[in-house]
Write a protein that holds these residues in place. Sequence first.
Motif, short mmCIF file in Angstrom:
data_model
loop_
_atom_site.label_atom_id
_atom_site.label_comp_id
_atom_site.label_asym_id
_atom_site.label_seq_id
_atom_site.Cartn_x
_atom_site.Cartn_y
_atom_site.Cartn_z
N GLU A 231 69.85 84.04 111.45
CA GLU A 231 68.79 83.94 112.45
C GLU A 231 67.79 85.08 112.28
O GLU A 231 68.14 86.18 111.89
N TYR A 232 66.52 84.78 112.56
CA TYR A 232 65.44 85.75 112.38
C TYR A 232 65.42 86.71 113.56
O TYR A 232 65.30 86.29 114.72
N LEU A 233 65.55 88.02 113.27
CA LEU A 233 65.61 89.03 114.33
C LEU A 233 64.31 89.82 114.47
O LEU A 233 64.10 90.47 115.49
N GLU B 268 79.59 102.39 113.32
CA GLU B 268 78.48 102.56 114.26
C GLU B 268 78.06 104.03 114.33
O GLU B 268 76.86 104.35 114.34
N VAL C 156 64.16 91.00 108.96
CA VAL C 156 65.55 91.28 109.34
C VAL C 156 66.17 90.00 109.87
O VAL C 156 65.61 89.33 110.74
N LYS C 157 67.35 89.65 109.32
CA LYS C 157 68.07 88.46 109.75
C LYS C 157 69.49 88.84 110.14
O LYS C 157 70.06 89.78 109.61
N GLY C 158 70.05 88.07 111.10
CA GLY C 158 71.39 88.33 111.59
C GLY C 158 72.45 87.76 110.68
O GLY C 158 72.18 87.20 109.61
N GLY C 159 73.71 87.86 111.13
CA GLY C 159 74.83 87.38 110.33
C GLY C 159 74.82 85.89 110.11
O GLY C 159 75.34 85.39 109.11
N GLN C 160 74.21 85.12 111.03
CA GLN C 160 74.13 83.68 110.91
C GLN C 160 72.81 83.23 110.31
O GLN C 160 72.50 82.03 110.33
N SER D 202 60.79 93.29 117.25
CA SER D 202 61.21 91.93 117.56
C SER D 202 60.13 90.94 117.12
O SER D 202 58.99 91.35 116.84
N TYR E 26 84.82 99.62 113.21
CA TYR E 26 83.49 99.30 113.72
C TYR E 26 82.88 100.51 114.43
O TYR E 26 81.69 100.78 114.31
#
Length: 541
Positions: A300-302, A206, A294-298, A224, A202
């Motif tokens: 969710e809207y970022l 990064e 852009v969406k997260g791993g779950q 955002s 990781y």
Amino acid sequence: MTRADFKGQFADSSRSLTWYLICRTAVVTFLLGGAAFLHFQGEEAQTSIVPLLILIVVAYLQAIVSSLLLQSVSNRYLFSQVQIVWDLLFVTALLLLSGGIDSVFPFSYLLVIVAASFLLSRRLTILSSLCAIILLGGTLDLQYFGYLDFIDLGRGNAAASTYLSTLFVHAFAFLLTALLSGTLAERWRFSERQLLKKNIDYEELEKLNRAILFQIPSGLMLLSPDGKVLSFNRSASEITGFSSGEVLGHNYRIFFSDFEVDFDPEAKLLSRSEFSQVRKSGENLILGYTITPVKGGQGEYLGVLVTFQDLTQIKQTEEELKRADRLAAIGRLSAGIAHEIRNPLASISGAVQLLLEGDGVKQEDQRIMKIVVKEAERLNALITNFLNFARPKPISKLPVNVCEMVQDLVLMLKADSRFSGVEIRVDIPADCTIHLDRALIVQSLWDLAINAAEALDGHGFIRISACAEGTNYIFVEDSGPGVVEDVEAKIFEPFFSTKEQGAGLGLASVYSVMEAHQGCLRISRGSLGGARFELQFGHEG
């Protein structure tokens, strides 16, 4: 897992050894300190208080010495083995002083075996359990045969079967504990290695991500859902002139006033589009951009990711190519027409001149014929200029002292009545040299100066400057009203003129000359307030 891997990854951890020493001291304090406390309270005890106190003191001293050596010992794997051996001997001494077979402390071997499983490999853990069995069995054997009577450790009333059963039960417990704790410790170490490897991966990802964001030539801006800037890479700062510190945490509209973003989570990838942007320095830019939700791993809207590039230079090049294509087409078409016009025009002019030379021509007719001849000559000059524009002569570039060339030009300009009220300023280094065609550039500068004088209406300033460091430039600017933005896009096109009597070929010819020099001609607002023409020359040679 090999011994070398184990030594390199686990036994070399000073933190594990530190916790081990702390826990061991706590266990000794709890066990022996508790026994001493009960003795002082008058409870029955099988041991004398003095040996217990001695063991506590010895344990504390050993812990202190081990803690001091821990910081300087290089081979901590061997250091861990020494600690386990010490603990086995310490438990054996405790067993001897607490009644042997009647002691309540044989279970302490189990603690040593569990500790060995976390500090040593599984093979050495099993070896530690076997050592514990040997030490316990040896103690019970010596006690049974009366070899330990000198320390008041007699055989007592226990039968031989009691000794055997005690040894068997503890031996079975020691081996089972070694197998179970060794296996669990191996799995724990494997999980720790995988977790450490994942953390390292990781960290590398990064670092790689940061390097990519830093090096990528496109501007990246993460917004955002409420429009705040969350990320702003190096290229975005270079393009817009705003640093990441200025932009991060603020609403993007503060810096991108002409840019609108749709924050609909269900919006699809926006195809390529463009918007105008003013750079921090005041320069007008044209930016091409795409917008990606852009969406997260779950899921969710970022927010949205805006990717943009500076298209200003590309747009200018496109316009120049379009203009060059138009000029080339006009040149090919008009050159033939000009020749066809020139031939009958010469015949008309010649015929009229013959009539003028004849006798009996009235004075009024002579005046009209002279006008015809004059206009024919003017038309012929116009056609000549147009042919020069449409089919320019091959240039001959030589190193020319620009300062001397411009000074000669100024002398010619001052002789023209249109410059009687105009002050011409020359700001060129004396040794400024550029490879160019002197005759064509003098004619081009003459045309630009005439345009400037007409824009000044006979009063004002004209400045001619040059720069020959790296890229070669010559600038002609005036203090007139300048050129409106709508006209700038068409000012170099042939036959376009803002003057009533203008033919619209002067600036077009200058543009053609600069193209022949593998350079370019640009117009902008100058420091004097009026138009500024920039002649940029190509490579020397």
